[in-house]
Enzyme design. Structure first.
Site, PDB file in Angstrom:
ATOM      1  N   HIS A  45      18.730   0.541  -1.900  1.00  0.00           N
ATOM      2  CA  HIS A  45      18.503   1.236  -0.635  1.00  0.00           C
ATOM      3  C   HIS A  45      19.244   0.598   0.542  1.00  0.00           C
ATOM      4  CE1 HIS A  45      15.487   3.149  -3.040  1.00  0.00           C
ATOM      5  NE2 HIS A  45      15.142   3.950  -2.050  1.00  0.00           N
ATOM      6  N   VAL A 172       3.950  -8.493   2.014  1.00  0.00           N
ATOM      7  CA  VAL A 172       4.455  -7.127   2.190  1.00  0.00           C
ATOM      8  C   VAL A 172       4.561  -6.449   0.828  1.00  0.00           C
ATOM      9  CG1 VAL A 172       6.320  -5.674   3.059  1.00  0.00           C
ATOM     10  CG2 VAL A 172       5.743  -7.821   4.246  1.00  0.00           C
ATOM     11  N   LYS A 227      -2.586   8.481 -12.462  1.00  0.00           N
ATOM     12  CA  LYS A 227      -3.068   7.925 -11.190  1.00  0.00           C
ATOM     13  C   LYS A 227      -1.956   7.935 -10.137  1.00  0.00           C
ATOM     14  CE  LYS A 227      -6.617   5.042 -13.313  1.00  0.00           C
ATOM     15  NZ  LYS A 227      -7.176   3.675 -13.476  1.00  0.00           N
TER      16      LYS A 227
END
Length: 341
Positions: A45, A172, A227
């Site tokens: 990314h 994080v 899930k």
């Protein structure tokens, strides 16, 4: 392996963005965000997304001059129209506003509709943690993953981020709703490697750790099977409802690239409005100490808290340079030296 110094990567990407028509201030912010993403080890990314972003700009799918405009102000909640502006700068603005609100109320929620790809979602968790705020944020996307029990794409990958500030290294957590993102599949394939665990289905409907067949079928595996599928659906609905924006089904109709016209939510919390620093430190250190004392699966292995490996990779890449795929790097170099056709 070719490595590029962080500052050189920022400057190269910045020049490519300026030549593509971005105002210089936005080009700097976006270049820094892409380079920081690669620096932290999320190569899919960072540098690897530059060409795709430039393609969206050239097609007019991203308005490089647009700014968010306020739609709704409810005090502790604000909703903005992203006006199809740059996803990175829109997201940074939204998290800053959420922190400003949290400074007053303890908690701030800012939702964005009609925005574009924010690249690495974790960037905005780090942004908040660096300023002492806890954060939760997520985005919906176009349909790019089959719901559990389906073979065709119908739900978004909808990244979800949580962040807690910590003096010794922020905690994080940044996850997609699939076992691996398409970006991770791409970078693994480019390296000629297999995935650590099966990540999707091949043409015969069998789970595989080979990224290429998964990219071909686009049958990526939802994390946690049913899930993860259910969580992706709920994140999609919450983001659209809270932002007065588009659901995944609606984004599909826009047809302006990955996440074109998506909906996002940014929540910031000032933990010191609730606890004192001593309590926060104790909660974090007790938890990390327990993780450290866990028995690793492999001898000599290590159990990490969320974000710890990113910090280690950051340190290494700042010292040695950021590893790049030479083909990708050469393309970005080309964009930085001449106007796009």
């Amino acid at each position: 392996m070719k490595r590029i110094a962080f500052d050189d990567m920022v400057e190269t990407i910045k020049q490519a963005f300026i030549l593509a028509g971005l105002p210089e201030d936005k080009a700097i912010i976006c270049a820094k965000t892409h380079a920081e993403t690669s620096r932290d080890g999320v190569y899919s990314h960072g540098l690897n997304r530059v060409e795709r972003f430039l393609n969206f700009v050239s097609k007019g799918w991203v308005d490089v001059h647009a700014e968010p405009s306020l739609d709704v102000n409810l005090g502790s909640i604000e909703i903005y129209n992203g006006n199809m502006g740059i996803g990175i700068t829109n997201a940074i603005f939204a998290m800053e506003r959420a922190m400003d609100i949290a400074k007053q109320y303890g908690l701030g929620l800012v939702a964005l509709n009609n925005t574009t790809h924010w690249m690495r979602g974790g960037s905005y968790g780090w942004q908040a943690a660096d300023k002492g705020y806890m954060a939760i944020c997520w985005t919906n996307t176009e349909s790019c993953m089959p719901a559990w029990g389906a073979t065709s794409g119908g739900i978004g990958n909808n990244p979800f981020i949580m962040a807690i500030p910590r003096q010794g290294g922020h905690v994080v957590f940044d996850m997609a709703m699939s076992q691996y993102s398409y970006g991770k599949l791409e970078t693994t394939r480019l390296k000629g490697e297999k995935l650590p665990f099966p990540g999707g289905f091949d043409q015969k409907g069998k789970l595989t750790d080979d990224p290429a067949p998964i990219e071909a079928t686009r049958r990526i595996l939802p994390t946690g099977y049913w899930k993860g599928s259910g969580l992706a659906i709920m994140l999609d609905l919450f983001s659209a409802i809270l932002s007065k924006g588009r659901t995944t089904a609606d984004i599909d109709l826009v047809g302006k690239g990955a996440c074109g016209g998506c909906s996002q939510v940014f929540i910031a919390i000032d933990p010191l409005k609730i606890n004192d620093q001593a309590f926060l430190d104790q909660a974090l250190e007790n938890t990390i100490s327990q993780l450290r004392n866990s028995t690793p699966v492999t001898e000599g292995g290590e159990v990490n808290y969320p974000g710890e490996r990113s910090l280690k990779t950051r340190s290494e890449n700042m010292q040695l340079g950021i590893p790049v795929d030479e083909g990708v790097w050469n393309k970005v170099l080309g964009y930085s030296q001449a106007k796009m056709p």
